[in-house]
Design an enzyme around this catalytic site. Structure first.
Site, PDB file in Angstrom:
ATOM      1  CG  HIS A 464     -19.192  31.975  -5.476  1.00  0.00           C
ATOM      2  ND1 HIS A 464     -17.885  32.474  -5.535  1.00  0.00           N
ATOM      3  CD2 HIS A 464     -19.253  31.754  -3.907  1.00  0.00           C
ATOM      4  CE1 HIS A 464     -17.277  32.444  -4.319  1.00  0.00           C
ATOM      5  NE2 HIS A 464     -18.425  31.998  -3.365  1.00  0.00           N
ATOM      6  CG  ASP A 468     -14.188  34.923  -5.443  1.00  0.00           C
ATOM      7  OD1 ASP A 468     -14.779  33.790  -5.860  1.00  0.00           O
ATOM      8  OD2 ASP A 468     -12.946  35.010  -5.731  1.00  0.00           O
TER       9      ASP A 468
END
Lengths: 491, 324
Positions: A464, A468
């Site tokens: 992450h 995203d």
């Protein structure tokens, strides 16, 4: 003594396919005194980040390539000794030799090789082929050739004893030339491990006892701290960037328990798994894919592929082919974070997690430039590389350089998992069992009906920090679309 | 037991066989009336007569050829080359005829050729060589290189007894320098069995002939470093005792092959290659060779000293291996 004649510090060859490297940090400044084999600078290549040991003792008289610059392998980076720039004061007498720091600058060849071989992904685990602090054997040879064999060379007899006793030679203090571990060193190490209780320091534990020691005699040798996950010998070589190694909990043998030595590969996997979780922000997204089209096409191709080429077009091959196409639209998922930059590529090197036959390890062979292969090419490549992985015939270059990894624990029927990313990659795809499920579809006049469809779950576990959730979701959506609308003629 | 020099042990062995077996005779240049250039056969003609102690013309081909013929007819000839170097003249008889006769015709050729060999006394290029590897390379020939008086006698008797052509390399530098107890009775030392000259745990030296003593002196110096050196004296280089060599190397994991012959293609190369092939997983260091450089043997004493491996050379080689 300082070297009278100048010795060049050059950019080492960090792997057969690496041609350049970036200097990330000079650990010594111009004019400073260095000892042979002492870490001199840190470099970064696309395989590995590592320290370069000083090729000789003396004064660092010149720094020719500054931090942040990228140069070809073999480029002179600096110079030790030579009249060029004597240190301030009396150049004649550089300080007397500091007591040997005896820093093992590099991990042993075997260990490095094993570790990169082990770099892998499994149903629930995945490690990088070559991550941050795991230098390859080459640098020592290239950089320290002038002085010695260094600690990296493991002689045949030491390698044999190490494997027979499940000992990592890298954990043994070497007394041979250049700190090499001699036969005596490793025999003493093993002997001391099975007998003398360890000194009360957090030293690397003495060797594990080779025998699984199945006798449940409770008074078995005083339980040793298993060096299993023990870090390399403690002091100066410790890579600054290395995340804390897994704690070496003392292995207490209780009644009914058995101790088994940890192989170098197991240790490598353990360390990489931990490191990956400490590095990346792992998030997993899953998607369900109707594999009807693939199942149908596969049925058609199977006998042709098998009779004409001797390969099996598995679901994995279809998924791999679709992944490569999809990655083209999502360069970050095929990318990596390097320092404060994002690396993207115009190629895909696909790692495939392969379980070893004894069920006690795995390896991630890498198929290179998969963007140039069609379905048949991938099928052949996967078959070949998986076979050679099981036969232990891979060369180190074939387990390095992956840009994305696929792991397939679905063979045993599991339908979901959260694999660990192979560092320094950005994501890993998990493929799971294809199972027939009741599925809501639309009939030809647009009514919802329940049909029986072969469904496969796919998971994308991504870092992450770089990827995203929305990006991952779009990637999975597009991947699903490719698989559900498979166009035979296009592959 | 009597204390004999290496040379006396050779004479003793030869005399023992001549007394025991009437088929044994000796032939060579100046070996009769003169007793041989080194006096190995001194008094032999008086004892055995000139039909069994034959002075030959300066013709090595004729000497070996005559021996080969006599052997085929059932005799047990022992030829002496005045110097091992001269055997090149007899190459054809030895290599083409004697070595192959048994394979071609099934006829044994039980000849023994004595070869005073080796340097160390400024004999120069024609009187100092150690040509054992040339003949070890020829299938059908055996090569014996005793280092001790006891072996000199026992191996000579084995050589004479052996049904094949045997080259017996006797090192001139040991002739009168080395003395030891030698059993008076007849005994044999088997061909192809090495002898552990010195036991040790850390390094193995494989050698033969005069170099056994060079190695021994070097090993004593290593003792003070706390390094224990095992010395394997091959005794015969063809057949050679592979099992003994491998066993020692498996124990120590570090091997140095030492010989006085020149380096390239010397018999040490064969030993080193065999160790690498068959004991690879037991090695803790590269197999090391110490041998003479690839030149003829020089006359000049300092040059000859630089040519023949000296104790200091071996010490340096052993230390290098020990520190590896």
């Amino acid at each position: 003594m300082a070297t009278e004649t100048a010795v060049d510090v050059v950019m080492p060859q960090m792997g057969v396919s690496v041609s350049e490297g970036t200097i990330t940090k000079w650990l010594k400044q111009k004019g400073e005194q260095v000892e042979a084999d002492e870490p001199l600078l840190e470099i970064s290549t696309d395989k590995v980040d590592t320290e370069v040991p000083a090729p000789a003792s003396g004064t660092l008289t010149e720094i020719l390539v500054q931090e942040g610059e990228t140069v070809d392998v073999g480029t002179k980076l600096g110079q030790i000794g030579g009249g060029a720039a004597a240190p301030s004061g009396d150049g004649a007498a550089p300080e007397p030799q500091a007591p040997q720091p005896q820093a093992p600058p590099e991990p042993a060849t075997q260990a490095a090789a094993d570790a990169s071989m082990a770099a892998a992904s499994e149903g629930v685990g995945d490690v990088a082929p070559s991550e941050q602090a795991e230098p390859e054997p080459e640098p020592a040879r290239a950089a320290a050739a002038a002085t010695s064999n260094g600690k990296t060379f493991v002689s045949p007899v030491v390698a044999r004893i190490a494997s027979e006793h499940g000992v990592d030679p890298n954990q043994v203090e070497g007394t041979g030339r250049g700190g090499r571990v001699t036969k005596k060193d490793i025999l003493n190490y093993i002997e001391s491990g099975t007998q003398a209780p360890p000194a009360a320091e957090p030293q690397p534990a003495p060797a594990p006892t080779p025998e699984p020691a199945p006798q449940p005699q409770a008074q078995a040798p005083p339980p040793q701290p298993e060096p299993a996950a023990a870090p390399a010998p403690p002091p100066p070589a410790e890579k600054p960037a290395a995340p804390p190694p897994p704690a070496a909990a003392p292995a207490q043998v209780q009644t009914g328990e058995q101790l088994e030595p940890m192989t170098a590969m197991r240790r490598g996997i353990a360390e990489h798994m931990r490191r990956s979780l400490d590095t990346a922000a792992h998030v997993t997204s899953a998607i369900e894919v109707d594999m009807s089209k693939v199942v149908e096409i596969r049925k058609k191709l199977k006998s042709e592929y098998e009779s004409a080429y001797g390969v099996n077009p598995t679901y994995l091959v279809f998924v791999a082919r679709a992944v490569v196409d999809t990655l083209r639209d999502y360069p970050w998922i095929n990318g990596e974070i390097r320092g404060d930059k994002i690396v993207t590529r115009n190629y895909v090197n696909l790692g495939f997690a392969v379980e070893l036959q004894d069920g006690k390890g795995l390896i991630v062979p890498v198929l290179k430039n998969v963007e140039t292969l069609n379905l048949l090419g991938i099928a052949k490549g996967v078959t070949d590389i998986a076979q050679r992985a099981r036969d232990k015939k891979l060369i180190p270059d074939e387990v390095q350089g992956g840009t994305f990894t696929i792991t397939n624990p679905g063979g045993y029927g599991t339908f979901h998992g959260t694999p660990v990313i192979s560092q320094p990659q950005a994501a890993i795809l998990g493929t799971y069992a294809v199972v027939k499920r009741p599925w809501v579809v639309q009939d030809e006049v647009g009514n919802d009906v329940i049909a029986i469809r072969p469904i496969m779950n796919l998971t994308l576990t991504y870092d992450h920090r770089l990827v995203d959730g929305a990006l991952a979701g779009r990637f999975l959506r597009d991947l699903r679309h490719r698989l559900e609308t498979w166009d035979e003629s296009a592959y | 037991m009597a204390e004999l020099t290496y040379l006396q042990a050779i004479s003793d062995g030869l005399r023992t066989e001549m007394r025991r077996d009437k088929r044994v005779f000796v032939i060579g240049e100046d070996i009769g009336v003169y007793g041989g250039a080194f006096k190995v056969t001194l008094g032999f003609q008086e004892e055995f007569g000139h039909w069994r102690v034959i002075d030959a013309p300066l013709a090595e081909t004729a000497i070996v050829g005559a021996c080969t013929g006599a052997a085929i007819m059932g005799m047990r000839p022992v030829a002496e080359m005045q110097f091992a170097d001269f055997i090149s003249c007899a190459w054809d008889q030895l290599v083409t005829v004697a070595a192959k006769q048994r394979y071609r015709a099934g006829t044994p050729v039980p000849i023994t050729v004595r070869l005073p060999s080796g340097g160390g006394f400024s004999g120069g290029p024609f009187h100092s060589q150690n040509p054992e590897s040339s003949f070890a390379h020829i299938p059908g020939l055996k090569c014996v290189c005793p280092a001790t008086p006891e072996d000199a006698k026992g191996l000579l008797i084995s050589a004479i007894e052996d049904p094949n052509p045997v080259l017996y390399f006797e090192h001139k530098h040991l002739y009168r320098r080395i003395k030891a107890e030698v059993p008076e009775e007849r005994y044999t030392v088997p061909l192809g069995k090495a002898r552990t000259h010195r036991e040790g745990d850390d390094l193995t030296v494989i050698t033969w002939g005069a170099m056994v003593y060079t190695a021994d002196e070097a090993a004593q110096k290593l003792d003070s470093d706390g390094v224990s050196v095992e010395i394997v004296d091959l005794r015969t280089v063809m057949p050679w005792d592979k099992a003994a060599v491998l066993e020692s190397v498996r124990k120590t994991s570090k091997a140095l092959v030492l010989h006085e012959d020149t380096r390239t293609g010397g018999f040490g190369a064969e030993i080193a290659a065999t160790i690498a092939e068959e004991a690879f997983e037991d090695l803790d260091a590269p197999v090391k060779r110490i041998a003479a450089p690839d030149t003829p043997v020089p006359f000049s004493p300092p040059l000859e000293k630089a040519f023949i491996p000296q104790v200091d050379d071996v010490v340096a080689g052993l230390r290098d291996l020990a520190e590896y």
